[in-house]
Design a protein around this motif. Sequence first.
Motif, PDB file in Angstrom:
ATOM      1  N   TRP A 157       0.828  -1.205   0.000  1.00  0.00           N
ATOM      2  CA  TRP A 157       0.000   0.000   0.000  1.00  0.00           C
ATOM      3  C   TRP A 157       0.866   1.260   0.000  1.00  0.00           C
ATOM      4  O   TRP A 157       0.641   2.186  -0.773  1.00  0.00           O
ATOM      5  N   ASP A 158       1.866   1.268   0.884  1.00  0.00           N
ATOM      6  CA  ASP A 158       2.723   2.451   0.993  1.00  0.00           C
ATOM      7  C   ASP A 158       3.443   2.743  -0.319  1.00  0.00           C
ATOM      8  O   ASP A 158       3.606   3.913  -0.707  1.00  0.00           O
ATOM      9  N   TYR A 159       3.871   1.694  -1.004  1.00  0.00           N
ATOM     10  CA  TYR A 159       4.606   1.889  -2.258  1.00  0.00           C
ATOM     11  C   TYR A 159       3.713   2.499  -3.332  1.00  0.00           C
ATOM     12  O   TYR A 159       4.073   3.491  -3.981  1.00  0.00           O
ATOM     13  N   TRP A 160       2.538   1.947  -3.561  1.00  0.00           N
ATOM     14  CA  TRP A 160       1.708   2.376  -4.682  1.00  0.00           C
ATOM     15  C   TRP A 160       0.952   3.666  -4.390  1.00  0.00           C
ATOM     16  O   TRP A 160       0.483   4.331  -5.330  1.00  0.00           O
ATOM     17  N   THR A 161       0.807   4.032  -3.128  1.00  0.00           N
ATOM     18  CA  THR A 161       0.151   5.297  -2.800  1.00  0.00           C
ATOM     19  C   THR A 161       1.156   6.428  -2.583  1.00  0.00           C
ATOM     20  O   THR A 161       0.753   7.577  -2.360  1.00  0.00           O
ATOM     21  N   ASP A 162       2.435   6.137  -2.662  1.00  0.00           N
ATOM     22  CA  ASP A 162       3.474   7.159  -2.551  1.00  0.00           C
ATOM     23  C   ASP A 162       3.499   7.982  -3.845  1.00  0.00           C
ATOM     24  O   ASP A 162       3.694   7.425  -4.931  1.00  0.00           O
ATOM     25  N   PRO A 163       3.306   9.283  -3.780  1.00  0.00           N
ATOM     26  CA  PRO A 163       3.300  10.085  -5.013  1.00  0.00           C
ATOM     27  C   PRO A 163       4.622  10.066  -5.762  1.00  0.00           C
ATOM     28  O   PRO A 163       4.669  10.427  -6.954  1.00  0.00           O
ATOM     29  N   ASN A 164       5.710   9.650  -5.117  1.00  0.00           N
ATOM     30  CA  ASN A 164       7.011   9.583  -5.798  1.00  0.00           C
ATOM     31  C   ASN A 164       7.164   8.328  -6.659  1.00  0.00           C
ATOM     32  O   ASN A 164       8.070   8.262  -7.492  1.00  0.00           O
ATOM     33  N   THR A 165       6.290   7.337  -6.462  1.00  0.00           N
ATOM     34  CA  THR A 165       6.457   6.069  -7.178  1.00  0.00           C
ATOM     35  C   THR A 165       6.392   6.258  -8.691  1.00  0.00           C
ATOM     36  O   THR A 165       7.179   5.675  -9.440  1.00  0.00           O
ATOM     37  N   VAL A 166       5.470   7.078  -9.166  1.00  0.00           N
ATOM     38  CA  VAL A 166       5.297   7.233 -10.607  1.00  0.00           C
ATOM     39  C   VAL A 166       6.547   7.804 -11.269  1.00  0.00           C
ATOM     40  O   VAL A 166       6.819   7.534 -12.450  1.00  0.00           O
ATOM     41  N   SER A 167       7.344   8.580 -10.534  1.00  0.00           N
ATOM     42  CA  SER A 167       8.545   9.170 -11.124  1.00  0.00           C
ATOM     43  C   SER A 167       9.794   8.325 -10.885  1.00  0.00           C
ATOM     44  O   SER A 167      10.839   8.581 -11.500  1.00  0.00           O
ATOM     45  N   THR A 168       9.714   7.334 -10.024  1.00  0.00           N
ATOM     46  CA  THR A 168      10.883   6.504  -9.726  1.00  0.00           C
ATOM     47  C   THR A 168      10.781   5.098 -10.325  1.00  0.00           C
ATOM     48  O   THR A 168      11.797   4.425 -10.494  1.00  0.00           O
ATOM     49  N   ILE A 169       9.583   4.660 -10.659  1.00  0.00           N
ATOM     50  CA  ILE A 169       9.415   3.350 -11.273  1.00  0.00           C
ATOM     51  C   ILE A 169       9.897   3.422 -12.718  1.00  0.00           C
ATOM     52  O   ILE A 169       9.923   4.498 -13.327  1.00  0.00           O
ATOM     53  N   GLU A 170      10.320   2.285 -13.276  1.00  0.00           N
ATOM     54  CA  GLU A 170      10.790   2.299 -14.654  1.00  0.00           C
ATOM     55  C   GLU A 170       9.676   2.745 -15.597  1.00  0.00           C
ATOM     56  O   GLU A 170       8.485   2.541 -15.336  1.00  0.00           O
ATOM     57  N   ALA A 171      10.061   3.347 -16.698  1.00  0.00           N
ATOM     58  CA  ALA A 171       9.097   3.996 -17.596  1.00  0.00           C
ATOM     59  C   ALA A 171       8.021   3.037 -18.084  1.00  0.00           C
ATOM     60  O   ALA A 171       6.843   3.414 -18.194  1.00  0.00           O
ATOM     61  N   ALA A 172       8.409   1.787 -18.364  1.00  0.00           N
ATOM     62  CA  ALA A 172       7.448   0.821 -18.893  1.00  0.00           C
ATOM     63  C   ALA A 172       6.353   0.482 -17.897  1.00  0.00           C
ATOM     64  O   ALA A 172       5.294  -0.030 -18.280  1.00  0.00           O
ATOM     65  N   ARG A 173       6.578   0.769 -16.613  1.00  0.00           N
ATOM     66  CA  ARG A 173       5.592   0.440 -15.583  1.00  0.00           C
ATOM     67  C   ARG A 173       4.889   1.673 -15.023  1.00  0.00           C
ATOM     68  O   ARG A 173       4.125   1.559 -14.064  1.00  0.00           O
ATOM     69  N   GLN A 174       5.128   2.831 -15.612  1.00  0.00           N
ATOM     70  CA  GLN A 174       4.495   4.035 -15.079  1.00  0.00           C
ATOM     71  C   GLN A 174       2.973   3.958 -15.138  1.00  0.00           C
ATOM     72  O   GLN A 174       2.280   4.450 -14.239  1.00  0.00           O
ATOM     73  N   VAL A 175       2.445   3.325 -16.166  1.00  0.00           N
ATOM     74  CA  VAL A 175       0.998   3.176 -16.248  1.00  0.00           C
ATOM     75  C   VAL A 175       0.486   2.310 -15.102  1.00  0.00           C
ATOM     76  O   VAL A 175      -0.639   2.517 -14.618  1.00  0.00           O
ATOM     77  N   PHE A 176       1.309   1.335 -14.643  1.00  0.00           N
ATOM     78  CA  PHE A 176       0.924   0.533 -13.485  1.00  0.00           C
ATOM     79  C   PHE A 176       0.770   1.432 -12.261  1.00  0.00           C
ATOM     80  O   PHE A 176      -0.177   1.288 -11.480  1.00  0.00           O
TER      81      PHE A 176
END
Length: 303
Positions: A157-176
């Motif tokens: 939960w903490d990972y996917w609700t962290d607003p920084n995740t979208v900018s730190t996850i690899e580009a191919a998974r940003q939609v995830f």
Amino acid sequence: MHITRRTFLTSTAASFLTPQLTWAQTTLDAGGTRLDTLSDGNLVLPKSFSLGDAPMEEADQILAKYGISGETLEPDCNVTLLRNGDRTVLFDVGAGPDFMPSAGKLMDALDELGVDPYDITDVVFTHAHPDHLWGLLDDFGDLTFPDAAYHMGRAEWDYWTDPNTVSTIEAARQVFAVGAASRLAELGDRINLFNDGEEFLGGIAARATFGHTPGHMAFEVQLGDEPVMIVGDSILNHHVAFERPEWLSGSDQDAPMAAQTRISLLDQLAHSQMRMVGFHLPDGGLGRVEKRDDSYRFVADGA
């Protein structure tokens, strides 16, 4: 049955369609508890994504033993339904209408069993990838299971609700990341967070299986006198993941950690002979792990 926009559309569509498949398979019934695996359809994935940097010649030889060829893999998607007394529990909610046309069939499976979306008392998530989470909302953006309580591992939960995740996850998974954040935001105070080892629902205990995602969880479920392990995506397939569990998979976010988790879990399941349900395993995903020298084999129930 509660009449909603979803049930109206489903019943209207059904009047024009010929039934095609059996989506629901009853698998275990013991001690007043019933476990079913429900098909959400299947994924269609590039082989290169699933196998990552695995040696392709050897990988193709393994796949050929299982009758698999070509440049795509089409893994099954198995959602687990557990019914015990007054609780009706779903483990993951499938892909929903917005991920892949070959997936998102969970409502058909529930309908076959006569289970209404309002009957679901609890939804338990292994992790927040699209094929496990995006079925949270229906075609209209409403909760598919409106009366359910929702449960997820705290780290996930903490990972996917962290607003920084979208900018730190690899580009191919940003939609995830975008998809997970927007859907989880709909849960509000309905969410119950738990940690490794906690029995957060009666007879259901969390088992940390990190690597595929940062907070991926498996669940040990008590079915009468027998435990069953719902492993989610900690064991991704019935071929390469069993025969060469040390190979790194492109499907895993932390591939080295996921490989360590996979090896440990396969060894545990082979030693204990505990039944397991794998989300992407064949024949409904229910079976056991068999040790063979330095590798393993999935043996489906009834095989």
